[in-house]
Design an enzyme around this catalytic site. Structure first.
Site, PDB file in Angstrom:
ATOM      1  N   ASN A 190       1.365  22.571 -40.076  1.00  0.00           N
ATOM      2  CA  ASN A 190       0.929  22.747 -38.691  1.00  0.00           C
ATOM      3  C   ASN A 190      -0.274  23.665 -38.554  1.00  0.00           C
ATOM      4  O   ASN A 190      -1.037  23.544 -37.597  1.00  0.00           O
ATOM      5  CB  ASN A 190       2.098  23.304 -37.862  1.00  0.00           C
ATOM      6  CG  ASN A 190       1.656  23.756 -36.488  1.00  0.00           C
ATOM      7  OD1 ASN A 190       1.381  22.951 -35.613  1.00  0.00           O
ATOM      8  ND2 ASN A 190       1.570  25.073 -36.290  1.00  0.00           N
ATOM      9  N   TYR A 211     -13.414  18.665 -35.638  1.00  0.00           N
ATOM     10  CA  TYR A 211     -11.961  18.681 -35.469  1.00  0.00           C
ATOM     11  C   TYR A 211     -11.382  17.265 -35.562  1.00  0.00           C
ATOM     12  O   TYR A 211     -10.420  17.018 -36.296  1.00  0.00           O
ATOM     13  CB  TYR A 211     -11.606  19.314 -34.128  1.00  0.00           C
ATOM     14  CG  TYR A 211     -10.128  19.359 -33.837  1.00  0.00           C
ATOM     15  CD1 TYR A 211      -9.321  20.339 -34.394  1.00  0.00           C
ATOM     16  CD2 TYR A 211      -9.531  18.423 -32.990  1.00  0.00           C
ATOM     17  CE1 TYR A 211      -7.955  20.389 -34.123  1.00  0.00           C
ATOM     18  CE2 TYR A 211      -8.179  18.460 -32.708  1.00  0.00           C
ATOM     19  CZ  TYR A 211      -7.393  19.444 -33.275  1.00  0.00           C
ATOM     20  OH  TYR A 211      -6.042  19.483 -33.002  1.00  0.00           O
TER      21      TYR A 211
END
Length: 261
Positions: free
Chosen positions: A92, A165
């Site tokens: 994560n 991203y």
């Protein structure tokens, strides 16, 4: 309890989506190891985990630089030595939003600096790769395990104002598929969670108020509710549990209908 006896490692488990997943795994009977760089935040979440502690579980918070392969190798070895197994890895940890490393996260692609590109790729792609590489050794010995990569719906939708991203999160989906093929002979499953925009501290870093941020999230979704970190936890528990024993190589969009995949 759906995760009795499970040892789950959650990177970036000291806040946001990672914290919600860590707490839900603990509620379902797992022993949870959270990994984060901020020791104060680690201690805060560890206290929450310990308050949920069920009989036979044991929780830990560790600090590590996941972009350094030697640290990741030592980290996984330390966890295995302490617990005797690693059943679940949740990758994560990552960078989204304005940070000290990338103070201007949103910008046209042709204004992204090389250092910004490298920082996003190192943290959001190379670090998860290191974690997968060095947890696989122990999961192979067990001939069982579940790796859950946290990507983003941005990988499907395109991200013109944060191309670095979106590219990194797309790479995680591709990595998931390759690892699913490579690790299937060892009964190790690899899947991806692809959140839409979630109401976290990172989403607030763009300078909008909490109310405006919530409205922006709802405006992008079919379901008119503000997506919270806890909304990612259920799918993570499912993918960590035996309920998903024949699920691998998949990417799950958890985004309120902002993108129909």
């Amino acid at each position: 309890m759906r995760l009795d006896g499970n040892v789950a490692v959650v990177t970036g488990g000291n806040g946001g989506i990672g914290e919600a997943i860590a707490l839900k795994c603990a509620e379902e009977g797992a022993s949870v190891v959270i990994v984060g760089r901020n020791e104060e935040k680690n201690a805060r979440v560890l206290a929450k985990l310990e308050a949920l502690e069920a009989q036979g579980t044991r929780h830990t918070a560790l600090r590590a630089d996941l972009t350094a392969e030697t640290e990741v190798e030592a980290l996984m070895g330390r966890i295995y030595e302490a617990y005797g197994r690693i059943d679940t890895l949740v990758n994560n940890a990552g960078i989204f939003g304005n940070t000290t490393e990338v103070p201007q996260f949103t910008k046209p692609f042709d204004e992204i600096l090389e250092a910004e590109w490298d920082t996003i790729m190192t943290t959001n792609v190379k670090a998860p790769f290191f974690c997968c590489k060095h947890v696989a050794r122990y999961m192979k010995e067990q001939r069982a395990g579940s790796i859950i990569n946290v990507s983003s719906s941005t990988a499907w939708m395109g991200a013109p104002m944060f191309l670095h991203y979106g590219t990194a999160k797309g790479a995680l989906i591709a990595m998931t598929k390759g690892l699913a093929v490579s690790l299937a002979p060892y009964n190790i499953r690899v899947n991806t969670i692809c959140p839409g925009q979630v109401f976290t501290d990172s989403s607030l870093s763009f300078g909008f108020s909490a109310e405006a941020t919530g409205d922006r999230i709802k405006d992008r979704q079919l379901l008119q509710t503000v997506t919270q970190p806890e909304d990612m936890a259920g799918i993570a528990v499912y993918l960590a549990s035996e309920e998903s024993r024949i699920v691998t190589g998949q990417a799950f969009g958890i985004n309120g209908g902002s993108f129909l995949h």
